[in-house]
Design a protein around this motif. Sequence first.
Motif, PDB file in Angstrom:
ATOM      1  N   LEU A 306      46.891  37.523  43.494  1.00  0.00           N
ATOM      2  CA  LEU A 306      46.639  39.102  43.871  1.00  0.00           C
ATOM      3  C   LEU A 306      45.169  39.265  43.275  1.00  0.00           C
ATOM      4  CD1 LEU A 306      49.895  40.616  43.023  1.00  0.00           C
ATOM      5  CD2 LEU A 306      48.796  40.572  44.992  1.00  0.00           C
ATOM      6  N   TYR A 307      44.558  38.171  43.056  1.00  0.00           N
ATOM      7  CA  TYR A 307      43.173  38.323  42.456  1.00  0.00           C
ATOM      8  C   TYR A 307      42.146  37.401  42.977  1.00  0.00           C
ATOM      9  CZ  TYR A 307      39.515  38.210  38.716  1.00  0.00           C
ATOM     10  OH  TYR A 307      38.345  38.241  38.083  1.00  0.00           O
ATOM     11  N   GLY A 308      41.433  38.275  43.338  1.00  0.00           N
ATOM     12  CA  GLY A 308      40.399  37.577  44.246  1.00  0.00           C
ATOM     13  C   GLY A 308      39.013  38.341  44.466  1.00  0.00           C
ATOM     14  N   HIS A 309      37.991  37.645  44.247  1.00  0.00           N
ATOM     15  CA  HIS A 309      36.556  38.059  44.379  1.00  0.00           C
ATOM     16  C   HIS A 309      36.443  39.222  43.184  1.00  0.00           C
ATOM     17  CE1 HIS A 309      37.211  36.493  48.481  1.00  0.00           C
ATOM     18  NE2 HIS A 309      35.740  36.167  48.285  1.00  0.00           N
ATOM     19  N   GLY A 310      36.923  39.011  42.236  1.00  0.00           N
ATOM     20  CA  GLY A 310      36.687  39.912  41.210  1.00  0.00           C
ATOM     21  C   GLY A 310      37.577  41.317  41.221  1.00  0.00           C
ATOM     22  N   GLU A 311      38.335  41.267  42.034  1.00  0.00           N
ATOM     23  CA  GLU A 311      39.140  42.572  42.161  1.00  0.00           C
ATOM     24  C   GLU A 311      40.543  42.416  42.541  1.00  0.00           C
ATOM     25  OE1 GLU A 311      37.115  44.583  45.167  1.00  0.00           O
ATOM     26  OE2 GLU A 311      38.389  43.910  46.699  1.00  0.00           O
ATOM     27  N   CYS A 312      41.260  43.092  42.242  1.00  0.00           N
ATOM     28  CA  CYS A 312      42.806  43.317  42.139  1.00  0.00           C
ATOM     29  C   CYS A 312      43.085  43.423  43.649  1.00  0.00           C
ATOM     30  CB  CYS A 312      43.368  44.234  41.452  1.00  0.00           C
ATOM     31  SG  CYS A 312      45.195  44.516  41.748  1.00  0.00           S
ATOM     32  N   LYS A 313      43.800  42.510  44.131  1.00  0.00           N
ATOM     33  CA  LYS A 313      44.120  42.701  45.653  1.00  0.00           C
ATOM     34  C   LYS A 313      45.363  43.125  45.820  1.00  0.00           C
ATOM     35  CE  LYS A 313      43.139  38.502  47.772  1.00  0.00           C
ATOM     36  NZ  LYS A 313      43.029  37.089  47.958  1.00  0.00           N
ATOM     37  N   TRP A 314      45.868  44.076  44.866  1.00  0.00           N
ATOM     38  CA  TRP A 314      47.428  44.702  45.104  1.00  0.00           C
ATOM     39  C   TRP A 314      46.748  45.604  46.421  1.00  0.00           C
ATOM     40  CZ3 TRP A 314      51.757  44.163  42.712  1.00  0.00           C
ATOM     41  CH2 TRP A 314      52.885  44.871  42.991  1.00  0.00           C
ATOM     42  N   PRO A 315      47.857  45.866  47.088  1.00  0.00           N
ATOM     43  CA  PRO A 315      47.553  46.714  48.270  1.00  0.00           C
ATOM     44  C   PRO A 315      47.011  48.203  47.640  1.00  0.00           C
ATOM     45  CG  PRO A 315      49.627  45.596  48.392  1.00  0.00           C
ATOM     46  CD  PRO A 315      49.036  45.167  47.223  1.00  0.00           C
ATOM     47  N   GLY A 316      45.942  48.512  48.243  1.00  0.00           N
ATOM     48  CA  GLY A 316      45.395  49.862  47.836  1.00  0.00           C
ATOM     49  C   GLY A 316      44.775  49.892  46.659  1.00  0.00           C
ATOM     50  N   CYS A 317      44.677  48.921  45.935  1.00  0.00           N
ATOM     51  CA  CYS A 317      44.020  49.000  44.358  1.00  0.00           C
ATOM     52  C   CYS A 317      42.709  48.532  44.597  1.00  0.00           C
ATOM     53  CB  CYS A 317      44.894  48.043  43.667  1.00  0.00           C
ATOM     54  SG  CYS A 317      44.288  47.964  41.754  1.00  0.00           S
ATOM     55  N   GLU A 318      42.430  47.354  44.544  1.00  0.00           N
ATOM     56  CA  GLU A 318      40.746  46.967  44.707  1.00  0.00           C
ATOM     57  C   GLU A 318      40.057  47.105  43.212  1.00  0.00           C
ATOM     58  OE1 GLU A 318      40.303  47.537  49.305  1.00  0.00           O
ATOM     59  OE2 GLU A 318      38.773  48.532  47.903  1.00  0.00           O
ATOM     60  N   THR A 319      40.910  47.451  42.090  1.00  0.00           N
ATOM     61  CA  THR A 319      40.219  47.406  41.016  1.00  0.00           C
ATOM     62  C   THR A 319      39.397  46.312  40.528  1.00  0.00           C
ATOM     63  OG1 THR A 319      42.211  48.791  40.057  1.00  0.00           O
ATOM     64  CG2 THR A 319      40.713  47.929  38.557  1.00  0.00           C
ATOM     65  N   LEU A 320      38.274  46.537  40.140  1.00  0.00           N
ATOM     66  CA  LEU A 320      37.409  45.387  39.690  1.00  0.00           C
ATOM     67  C   LEU A 320      38.000  44.967  38.195  1.00  0.00           C
ATOM     68  CD1 LEU A 320      34.001  46.511  40.733  1.00  0.00           C
ATOM     69  CD2 LEU A 320      35.555  45.090  41.981  1.00  0.00           C
TER      70      LEU A 320
END
Length: 684
Positions: A306-320
């Motif tokens: 769930l972590y990739g490219h420095g951000e959270c890949k949780w649906p709808g999250c994208e927190t860095l």
Amino acid sequence: MMVESASETIRSAPSGQNGVGSLSGQADGGGSGGGAGATSTAGGGAGRDTAAGGGADSNGELSPAELLHFQQQQALQVARQFLLQQASGLSSPGNNDSKQSASAVQVPVSVAMMSPQMLTPQQMQQILSPPQLQALLQQQQALMLQQEYYKKQQEQLHLQLLTQQQAGKQQPKEALGNKQLAFQQQLLQMQQLQQQHLLNLQRQGLVGLQPSQASGPLQSLPQAAVCPTDLPQLWKGEGAPGQPEDSVKQEGLDLTGTAATATSFTTTPKVSPPVSHHTLPNGQPTVLTPRRDSSSHEETPSSHPLYGHGECKWPGCETLCEDLGQFIKHLNTEHALDDRSTAQCRVQMQVVQQLEIQLAKESERLQAMMAHLHMRPSEPKPFSQPLNPVPGSSSFSKVAVSAADSFPDGLAHPPTSAAAPVTPLRPPGLGSASLHSGGPARRRSSSDKFCSPISSELAQNHEFYKNADVRPPFTYASLIRQAILETPDRQLTLNEIYNWFTRMFAYFRRNTATWKNAVRHNLSLHKCFVRVENVKGAVWTVDEREYQKRRPPKMTGSPTLVKNMISGLSYGALNASYQAALAESSFPLLNSPGMLNPGSTSSLLPLSHEDVGAPVEPLPSNGSSSPPRLSPPQYSHQVQVKEEPAEVEEDGRPGPPLGPPNPSTAGPPEDRDLEEELPGEELS
DNA sequence: ACTAAGATAAACACAT
DNA sequence: AATGTGTTTATCTTAG
């Protein structure tokens, strides 16, 4: 019908809570399914009635624009009703979802908490990820096609209406009124039909609810086309750029509708559970809830899915998150076990499920294409099966079941390599349905005895059965036999039989108590299974003659057979299957690799008839009518038991069994018969 | 309606 | 004692 399946979907969700009982749920499917169906139908009916009534009342002087408006209102109302039904029918308190998550995985569970009542459109936007949306939108394309059709029809009607209005200026007023009335009624009917269709589709999970579509056929198409590139915006809760607020609202509604759709469709096509059962190396099944899955990943220090490219890949999250540690922290705080996370997981499940269905369909198409372009015109697999049969339908077993199979050890040489193995999700013989249904599959059917042999069926689909949680359409007896016959020496210990089951069928990796009991029961019950004492214990062998005995022998040329086969199989498959059935009926083990013993077999052939039954048309050993693969018939039952101590009685009475591979039969099935039958009385 | 076959559940005995 | 194996009985469903 669609409604019914949808209702069953809903109904079956709770039943899945206890794994063992899940299969028995089929029994009352008709009853409660009918009830639920009635309910939903009533809802739809109510909407329709209202529409019809309203239309009849006022359409006398409705302008097309007013009519359109009215229709939109009605559609919205229907949609609301639908959502409410969904919510009331499915929703359950959200606070216990964490406890239920496990069961939710076991069975396609209603996404109860995803009911629109509990999730606002904004929440949905947060919940769904772009790929999720994309998947859902994909499904909506199907609806779009339908919409197009309806739209055309309605435009035509409008055209006619206008024409009539113009023409009507020269006509008496009453006539005009009547015709207008008739047309508008037609229009309304059309729309109601459309709405109902939409609702049905939604209930089946075939499409997502597009309020824009539901709200009015005449404006439906443009909005349905949401470009995938817009999805991220949707995810972040932004409306489409440059759209007025109400359009944003619509997007929200859209998402809500999508969620509702996902909810309702959960169990409709009985595909393997949203979260698949992973099999550990040891063959033991492990059911991972999404949550556990993610948490388990948390333990891995190096990376996280769930972590990739420095951000959270949780649906709808994208927190860095700068690093994994920070991400883990974020994950634990922001995406802890709560209603929202659970709901998101469920949505993800739905997405995966939808994609699986899509994959299955596409694979099937590919198969058909490949089959058409080259090879195997005589593939016994009926592609003609509907994609989404009602879960309870018996077509499944009718097509695929075969208790009497011979067994060419298809496993060794998948004949259909080109077409078959493409996807493990392709439900053999029947599109994408009846997965996990269990009910129909377990029943023997007429074709069970006549149609495609288990071996070929298995050969073609073993990859599928291996990976998909689908109950194989074979009886326990035939499976056990298959397992035993697959071995070089035609004997297996009980435990080995267990292992074969779990190895070959994903379905048998769960509910072990149930099916193992059934296996033991079958071993004991059927005379065709012979227990042979061994030094190490006991092994089980197959008495082919006994096995054949239990089959109704009317194979050949029997009108019923032909009928069955024709009904159960596509025409193209008929020939091959028929031949296979014939062959197998006479020579059960023809194709078994281990059994192949070119030299000795010929003499055995006669035996089969004697026993298998006169009615069976003797297959000429020369195989004029049988496929080349049908080599010399062999009866397996003469199994050479490894190191059998003193069990001459049991199995070897006839004397020294020949080599393991083929002993067969040379001997004396009769003897064998006697041996086994002697104690008992059943010589019949 | 009847019957056969199969699935499922369960009780029980026996062996390890 | 627990577990695995094997047998048996009962009940239900489905199909012929």
